[in-house]
Design a protein around this motif. Structure first.
Motif, PDB file in Angstrom:
ATOM      1  N   LYS A   1       3.234   5.940   6.766  1.00  9.04           N
ATOM      2  CA  LYS A   1       2.192   6.975   6.023  1.00  9.04           C
ATOM      3  C   LYS A   1       2.233   8.142   6.856  1.00  9.04           C
ATOM      4  O   LYS A   1       2.622   8.187   8.080  1.00  9.04           O
TER       5      LYS A   1
ATOM      6  N   HIS B   1       5.161  12.730  -7.856  1.00  8.31           N
ATOM      7  CA  HIS B   1       4.289  13.103  -6.698  1.00  8.31           C
ATOM      8  C   HIS B   1       2.845  13.555  -7.420  1.00  8.31           C
ATOM      9  O   HIS B   1       2.630  14.825  -7.807  1.00  8.31           O
TER      10      HIS B   1
ATOM     11  N   ASN C   1      -7.322   9.222   1.362  1.00  4.43           N
ATOM     12  CA  ASN C   1      -6.368   8.941   2.547  1.00  4.43           C
ATOM     13  C   ASN C   1      -6.900   8.815   3.940  1.00  4.43           C
ATOM     14  O   ASN C   1      -7.433   9.816   4.550  1.00  4.43           O
TER      15      ASN C   1
ATOM     16  N   TYR D   1      -8.202  13.813   3.650  1.00  2.00           N
ATOM     17  CA  TYR D   1      -8.172  12.945   4.722  1.00  2.00           C
ATOM     18  C   TYR D   1      -9.155  12.471   5.444  1.00  2.00           C
ATOM     19  O   TYR D   1     -10.058  13.466   5.734  1.00  2.00           O
TER      20      TYR D   1
ATOM     21  N   GLU E   1      -6.323   7.007  -5.820  1.00  4.18           N
ATOM     22  CA  GLU E   1      -5.078   7.020  -6.510  1.00  4.18           C
ATOM     23  C   GLU E   1      -5.189   6.609  -8.028  1.00  4.18           C
ATOM     24  O   GLU E   1      -4.526   6.768  -8.835  1.00  4.18           O
TER      25      GLU E   1
ATOM     26  N   GLN F   1       0.431  19.880  -1.708  1.00  6.86           N
ATOM     27  CA  GLN F   1      -0.228  18.906  -2.327  1.00  6.86           C
ATOM     28  C   GLN F   1      -1.514  18.751  -1.593  1.00  6.86           C
ATOM     29  O   GLN F   1      -1.442  19.098  -0.388  1.00  6.86           O
TER      30      GLN F   1
ATOM     31  N   PRO G   1       9.432  15.341   7.647  1.00  2.00           N
ATOM     32  CA  PRO G   1       9.933  15.380   6.451  1.00  2.00           C
ATOM     33  C   PRO G   1       8.848  15.737   5.393  1.00  2.00           C
ATOM     34  O   PRO G   1       8.147  14.998   4.900  1.00  2.00           O
TER      35      PRO G   1
ATOM     36  N   THR H   1       0.794  -1.167   0.083  1.00  2.00           N
ATOM     37  CA  THR H   1      -0.147  -0.164  -0.016  1.00  2.00           C
ATOM     38  C   THR H   1       0.771   1.265  -0.079  1.00  2.00           C
ATOM     39  O   THR H   1       0.225   2.445  -0.085  1.00  2.00           O
TER      40      THR H   1
ATOM     41  N   ASP I   1       5.817   5.319  -1.626  1.00  2.00           N
ATOM     42  CA  ASP I   1       7.339   5.278  -1.803  1.00  2.00           C
ATOM     43  C   ASP I   1       7.888   3.734  -1.994  1.00  2.00           C
ATOM     44  O   ASP I   1       8.955   3.879  -2.627  1.00  2.00           O
TER      45      ASP I   1
HETATM   46  O1  DAU Z   1      -5.173   8.305  -1.362  1.00  2.00           O
HETATM   47  C1  DAU Z   1      -5.305   7.049  -0.991  1.00  2.00           C
HETATM   48  C2  DAU Z   1      -4.012   6.639  -0.843  1.00  2.00           C
HETATM   49  O2  DAU Z   1      -3.235   7.199   0.264  1.00  2.00           O
HETATM   50  C3  DAU Z   1      -3.996   5.040  -0.510  1.00  2.00           C
HETATM   51  O3  DAU Z   1      -4.238   4.502  -1.521  1.00  2.00           O
HETATM   52  C4  DAU Z   1      -2.383   4.516  -0.037  1.00  2.00           C
HETATM   53  O4  DAU Z   1      -2.381   3.221   0.367  1.00  2.00           O
HETATM   54  C5  DAU Z   1      -1.912   5.576   0.987  1.00  2.00           C
HETATM   55  O5  DAU Z   1      -0.721   5.091   1.348  1.00  2.00           O
HETATM   56  C6  DAU Z   1      -2.275   6.950   0.549  1.00  2.00           C
HETATM   57  O6  DAU Z   1      -1.493   7.471  -0.392  1.00  2.00           O
HETATM   58  P1  DAU Z   1      -0.263   8.508  -0.310  1.00  2.00           P
HETATM   59  O7  DAU Z   1       0.900   8.658  -1.074  1.00  2.00           O
HETATM   60  O8  DAU Z   1      -1.456   9.970  -0.497  1.00  2.00           O
HETATM   61  O9  DAU Z   1      -0.165   8.912   1.406  1.00  2.00           O
HETATM   62  P2  DAU Z   1       1.199   9.137   2.142  1.00  2.00           P
HETATM   63  O10 DAU Z   1       0.996   8.946   3.677  1.00  2.00           O
HETATM   64  O11 DAU Z   1       2.436   8.389   1.693  1.00  2.00           O
HETATM   65  O12 DAU Z   1       1.388  10.588   1.661  1.00  2.00           O
HETATM   66  C7  DAU Z   1       0.341  11.499   1.840  1.00  2.00           C
HETATM   67  C8  DAU Z   1       0.859  12.857   1.347  1.00  2.00           C
HETATM   68  O13 DAU Z   1       2.015  13.289   2.127  1.00  2.00           O
HETATM   69  C9  DAU Z   1       1.564  12.855   0.068  1.00  2.00           C
HETATM   70  O14 DAU Z   1       1.199  14.082  -0.821  1.00  2.00           O
HETATM   71  C10 DAU Z   1       2.962  12.477   0.231  1.00  2.00           C
HETATM   72  C11 DAU Z   1       3.090  13.473   1.396  1.00  2.00           C
HETATM   73  N1  DAU Z   1       4.357  12.991   2.212  1.00  2.00           N
HETATM   74  C12 DAU Z   1       4.318  11.620   2.630  1.00  2.00           C
HETATM   75  C13 DAU Z   1       5.285  10.986   3.374  1.00  2.00           C
HETATM   76  C14 DAU Z   1       5.299   9.679   3.763  1.00  2.00           C
HETATM   77  C15 DAU Z   1       5.369  13.844   2.621  1.00  2.00           C
HETATM   78  O15 DAU Z   1       5.388  14.828   2.499  1.00  2.00           O
HETATM   79  N2  DAU Z   1       6.153  13.471   3.727  1.00  2.00           N
HETATM   80  C16 DAU Z   1       6.314  12.157   3.966  1.00  2.00           C
HETATM   81  O16 DAU Z   1       7.468  11.649   4.522  1.00  2.00           O
END
Ligand code: DAU
Ligand code: NAD
Length: 343
Positions: A189, A276, A179, A216, A128, A212, A205, A86, A89
């Motif tokens: 996440k 991204h 999300n 949520y 996504e 973006q 980070p 899931t 990254d």
């Molecule tokens: O939109 C639904 C999706 O949400 C699910 O299908 C995925 O399984 C789930 O992981 C999630 O994907 P994202 O890539 O949106 O989630 P993530 O928590 O990795 O990142 C959320 C946002 O935060 C994204 O714009 C990237 C940013 N981010 C993420 C991480 C891990 C950061 O800025 N810094 C970070 O360290």
């Protein structure tokens, strides 16, 4: 719906779904089938461990014989598939496992659904698959425009579900969530990562400029939406489930720091995630027409989430202490530039 197979039920959303179903209904059997990858955690299921209506099996959805055995033994009539790789990254580092579980594993479950004549299989999918949506909101029949190996694998699973409905009349539904945030989310996440880092006084980070947009959604709102689709959704149909609200990552980050009374100097802008997606946004009117409604707005969802991680530090500290977590953290973050001066 009597005997429900919940694949991936030891993960974040799956375990919340198991809790919610067992809390809500006393006339169902919940059978969890989970490979227990790095993201699967039996601690998430401790609250239901002694429930007589709950059974757990460790197993891989790609192993057809094992799936078949559980289907037969428990006379499964409903499958809800949460099992997946899931994290976006990780999909950029090692896409193979995503294709295996999210596409091939879904095919194995569809074959089992067909063979055992289930009443329903719901595939838990994601916003996504629509790709980034710079304007407007994604509707269920919009074109798929995937941009990461994760979203491409999830789209492959979705298309296989539609193919099995069209070709073999397997009674599938697909739910596409946004999300999710809430209890038991693995701290890779962004939300649990930022809450736990802040509690440890470590940097948060933020990728790129932090502008973006994400929808949520509180995890229990998503779980209730899936239950509604299981009960009222039409075979072969897709249902978007999200809060319908948008928040930038930097607003989410500052909200966490504010709730924890931590300084904004912990924010570290770093090199962006490749490819991204800038924005996701769902039109959720089709799920609303079934009678489902989102209950938590962003402020309430993030406050409930922060509270849980503050009160359950043993849960996430145990995960973060593990070697595989630390190796992943190093691999994903160590090589990125810090760009605070450029913002
Ligand atoms: O939109 C639904 C999706 O949400 C699910 O299908 C995925 O399984 C789930 O992981 C999630 O994907 P994202 O890539 O949106 O989630 P993530 O928590 O990795 O990142 C959320 C946002 O935060 C994204 O714009 C990237 C940013 N981010 C993420 C991480 C891990 C950061 O800025 N810094 C970070 O360290
Ligand atoms: P997660 O990573 O927390 O949990 C995934 C679970 O699946 C783990 O328990 C893992 O052990 C299990 N699993 C992985 N591969 C398996 C396999 N081959 N066989 C059996 N079990 C396996 O994931 P999550 O965030 O709870 O997401 C659950 C589902 O919801 C996924 O399908 C995901 O694509 C989808 N989704 C997630 C979000 C989100 O925000 N997290 C949003 C929309 C949709």
């Amino acid at each position: 719906m009597k005997n429900i197979l919940v694949t991936g039920g030891a993960g974040f959303i799956g375990s919340n779904f198991v809790h919610m179903m067992l809390d809500t209904y006393d006339d169902i059997e919940v059978i969890v089938y989970d490979k227990l990858t790095y993201a699967g955690n039996l601690d998430n299921l401790i609250p239901v461990a002694d429930n007589p209506h709950y059974t757990f099996y460790k197993g891989d959805i790609c192993h057809a014989n094992n799936v078949d055995e559980v289907m037969k033994k428990h006379k499964i009539d409903t499958i809800v598939n949460f099992a997946a790789e899931t994290h976006v990254d990780r999909s950029l580092m090692e896409p193979g496992g995503f294709i295996q579980t999210d596409v091939y594993g879904t095919y194995v479950l569809l074959e089992a659904a067909k063979k055992h004549g289930v009443e329903r299989m719901n595939q838990v999918s994601t916003d996504e698959v629509y790709g980034q949506v710079l304007e407007g909101r994604s509707k269920e029949n919009d074109r798929l425009h995937t941009r990461s190996p994760y979203s491409a694998s999830k789209a492959g699973g979705d298309l296989m579900c539609q193919a099995y409905y069209t070709s073999f009349n397997v009674p599938v539904t697909i739910t596409r969530g946004s999300n999710n945030i809430g209890q038991y989310q693995y701290p890779e996440k962004v939300v649990p990562l930022f809450i736990s880092n802040a509690l440890e006084d470590k940097p948060l980070p933020v990728y790129g400029d932090g502008l973006q947009m994400r929808d949520y959604q509180y995890v229990l709102d998503h779980c209730r939406g899936i239950d509604m689709v299981l009960r009222k959704g039409m075979h072969g149909e897709i249902y978007n489930i999200g809060s319908g609200m948008e928040t930038t990552n930097i607003v989410m980050t500052k909200a966490i720091l504010h709730l924890l009374n931590k300084p904004e100097s912990l924010i570290q802008y770093i090199t962006d995630r490749p490819g991204h997606d800038r924005r996701y946004a769902l039109d959720v009117s089709k799920a609303q027409a079934l009678g489902w409604k989102n209950e938590y707005d962003f402020e309430r969802a993030i406050a409930a989430t922060v509270k849980w991680y503050v009160e359950n530090q043993d849960w996430w500290r145990k995960v973060k202490e593990k070697k595989d977590y630390q190796e992943y953290y190093q691999r994903n973050y160590a090589g990125r530039d810090i760009k605070n001066d450029k913002i």
